[in-house]
Design an enzyme around this catalytic site. Sequence first.
Site, mmCIF file in Angstrom:
data_model
loop_
_atom_site.group_PDB
_atom_site.id
_atom_site.type_symbol
_atom_site.label_atom_id
_atom_site.label_comp_id
_atom_site.label_asym_id
_atom_site.label_seq_id
_atom_site.Cartn_x
_atom_site.Cartn_y
_atom_site.Cartn_z
ATOM 1 N N GLU A 147 0.836 -1.210 0.000
ATOM 2 C CA GLU A 147 0.000 0.000 0.000
ATOM 3 C C GLU A 147 0.867 1.255 0.000
ATOM 4 O OE1 GLU A 147 -3.039 -0.078 -0.586
ATOM 5 O OE2 GLU A 147 -3.843 -1.985 0.139
ATOM 6 N N ASP A 294 -4.412 -9.615 -8.559
ATOM 7 C CA ASP A 294 -4.769 -8.628 -9.587
ATOM 8 C C ASP A 294 -3.619 -7.817 -10.198
ATOM 9 O OD1 ASP A 294 -4.526 -7.403 -7.094
ATOM 10 O OD2 ASP A 294 -6.484 -6.443 -7.108
ATOM 11 N N GLU A 388 -18.510 -6.269 -2.393
ATOM 12 C CA GLU A 388 -17.133 -6.779 -2.330
ATOM 13 C C GLU A 388 -17.014 -8.182 -2.897
ATOM 14 O OE1 GLU A 388 -14.902 -4.657 -2.340
ATOM 15 O OE2 GLU A 388 -13.756 -4.985 -0.517
ATOM 16 N N GLU A 406 -12.358 0.330 -9.484
ATOM 17 C CA GLU A 406 -11.976 -0.567 -10.592
ATOM 18 C C GLU A 406 -12.984 -0.577 -11.736
ATOM 19 O OE1 GLU A 406 -11.498 -1.219 -7.456
ATOM 20 O OE2 GLU A 406 -9.404 -1.804 -7.267
#
Length: 942
Positions: A147, A294, A388, A406
């Site tokens: 992150e 991802d 989610e 996204e």
Amino acid sequence: MSEAGGGPGWGFPVPQRAPWSLVAATAALCLVSATSVWPAGAAPMSREERQKLGNQVLEMFDHAYGNYMEHAYPADELMPLTCRGRVRGQEPSRGDVDDALGKFSLTLIDSLDTLVVLNKTKEFEDAVRKVLRDVNLDNDVVVSVFETNIRVLGGLLGGHSLAIMLKEKGEYMQWYNDELLQMAKQLGYKLLPAFNTTSGLPYPRINLKFGIRKPEARTGTETDTCTACAGTLILEFAALSRFTGATIFEEYARKALDFLWEKRQRSSNLVGVTINIHTGDWVRKDSGVGAGIDSYYEYLLKAYVLLGDDSFLERFNTHYDAIMRYISQPPLLLDVHIHKPMLNARTWMDALLAFFPGLQVLKGDIRPAIETHEMLYQVIKKHNFLPEAFTIDFRVHWAQHPLRPEFAESTYFLYKATGDPYYLEVGKTLIENLNKYARVPCGFAAMKDVRTGSHEDRMDSFFLAEMFKYLYLLFADKEDIIFDIEDYIFTTEAHLLPLWLSTTNQSIPKKNTTSEYTELDDSNFDWTCPNTQILFPNDPLYAQSIREPLKNVVDKSCPRGIIRVREESFRSGAKPPLRARDFMATNPEHLEILKKMGVSLIHLKDGRVQLVQHAIQAASSIDAEDGLRFMQEMIELSSQQQKEQQLPPRAVQIVSHPFFGRVVLTAGPAQFGLDLSKHKETRGFVASSKPYNGCSELTNPEAVMGKIALIQRGQCMFAEKARNIQNAGAIGGIVIDDNEGSSSDTAPLFQMAGDGKDTDDIKIPMLFLFSKEGSIILDAIREYEDVEVLLSDKAKDRAILKDPEMESEEQPSSENDPPNQSAEQIITSSSQDPDLAEQAAPEERALSPPPEPAGAPSPAEMDNAANISPSEQNSDPTENHESTSLGGECTDLDDQPQEPSETEEDSNPNVSWGQKAQPIDSILADWNEDIEAFEMMEKDEL
Ligand code: DMJ
């Protein structure tokens, strides 16, 4: 991407294999000119309307950013319900999510380049000055390496990239002297100790001040990391190396990628979700394109685009081929096992995979991108946001939605590729839903539950970094942006890195198609941009023709099982195994099949049935494998049913001034009283009861008469409280937790149980709020006296709630929506006590608990076990679902033939599909792995 680099020092990546480099880099962008006349399908959107929507995005950004700066800065994030900053350590811990917070003004840094994209150059200049003045990167905080890299390092580099662009233009940032880059370098060095492992894969966390090794660091004992965590560094690290000339960053990121590539499962070419950073063993062997993996795939393709190194493209293509072979089941993308890729690992999808259609556009594979995007859009239309996680028959699996970007990202790329105005309409819906359901007086609040429309006190920094960029760019014309966006590549956090870095400071030799890799042949080009360039102008309705057959895919979906299990059996010529959903404990034929599969049935005293699988008792290894699949299905089915049996949460919506329905609190239902899901909602002003615990006759009946009574939890049964307030004339009740600091963010909601007696006499609706949510109402009473709420199963549209007299106050426009007029004053209490162990008496909280295992089998026989409650024994959990799908006929994907997998059958002799025999001990070992992986997946949170 244009070829004009612009300015001294700017160059353009020299194509390695012209025109492939250009093509790959611009797949998303080269079709901008594809906008053309649309004879049918979505009507073109006028420039005027696009501008209007663009302006709306700007206003929304101001609302989010303005509130963050006013009420949260220098904190990392805004808490939009309580209108204050989220400071780590001062709020109850949310677990891993908090690892993004390093006390470094995260939202400000993540927003830097968004300001420039949105043409807010002056604000950008101010923001950069604030970062340089206020941000400390040396805090004693343990943060996530992933992150921190994508949001903070990426944010600083994106800010630097645009700062030098502006300086070059000669108007703004004339004082700028690479200060953001220096901060980025400082941060880069702080992250480097994380790579001190034999594998070169980074530790997942690092202490910004103390690193990893020192005892004060409080981190460095982890053994595992996610694949995306280790594989999403190359863009930022290579950019840092190339901007500064310090090659070490790019070297470390490359080493981690090389290691992951080496560890791919060789027969499937897939990677697992979690890997041991010391041994390189896969810890979780499930594989998809969403959570945990991802951006590893994203960075392989984008590293090729940015760095022009063929090896990244070849790796990407190899993985992509495997993804399309095993994971892509259009329009779905379903996780599989890396070593048994024809076996689905899940029956649900997560929201993070919504980025994938965008990546497919960049790859040039438009058709599946259109299909998956369309499926996702239909899920959104059903729930207003993408939950989610959602099941393969499109039910909500995990109801949260933290305003993830996204889907907007993929919408933008698909519009750029197709020019189809349909995607502008999609963007318009996203904007409307955000304003309608997520906008609160002090920013935008994440959705706690998309089914009820309740909020969470959270506005993640990626909402500003990504969502507003993609939405603004979707509606913008070239001239609306002060620089050429096509000169840049988006990182996974949508930070902008200039493509000219490709030719700068190239000290690490490129791996350009050596014998180590397979040569690209023509088939590699089949899916690239030039095809689509030819395609679209010739057939402007192409995208629509792909969407059309999918138009009912969500609303009229068929029940699905674990899709590929049955197909494998068909392929082997065997009788299809019994499906868990079809199983009836009273059917002798089923019992016979069970026996053959080594599954025995134990009738428990409480009426439930327990299934236990004994590997050695199966008739053959093939039957034993069938048994495994049956048990896996049964475990999943059972947990699904448990979920369904739990009453979904309810909503308390504050409808009076100044909230006007914009704040929605998550509430627990009661097992007694009026069921809000069956009856109309209850609306009324609130009043505190006396005594506040509601455990005896109220002394203030006149105050609660005709109102919704507030009662504190504890000291007597919920039902007793309900009777006392009902006797005093209340029309509903809200029980507020007495455990100070409790919140639905950190504690699971539950249903209030009755008192074990007949509760039919209780007619009013009763809801439960944790302390933090309850204090929002209590503070509102202190502030505004008259507070009106709506108790319902789902938040109601604000337009319906509108009191005409108040209408003018509610418009969310920049002029008349003074953002923080109220909310900043609402909250005074801050929750310091996360200890939820001290919850009230257990007798209050019987919550339809999951069936407890009774008569557990001995370890020796515990290969696999599942309990079924009596009501489940004959039930088909899918019977409520309409049995039609594509084109109106029920086409169960189970029945659709799949391409056989050459790879697994031919190259891995240890994996037995079809008739091949497999030694029983290897099956047992496999099973244990499967069961472990399965159980981990069940527990998994994204
Ligand atoms: C962002 O921080 C990044 O896009 C990341 O790669 C995963 N997703 C979040 C937002 O959902």
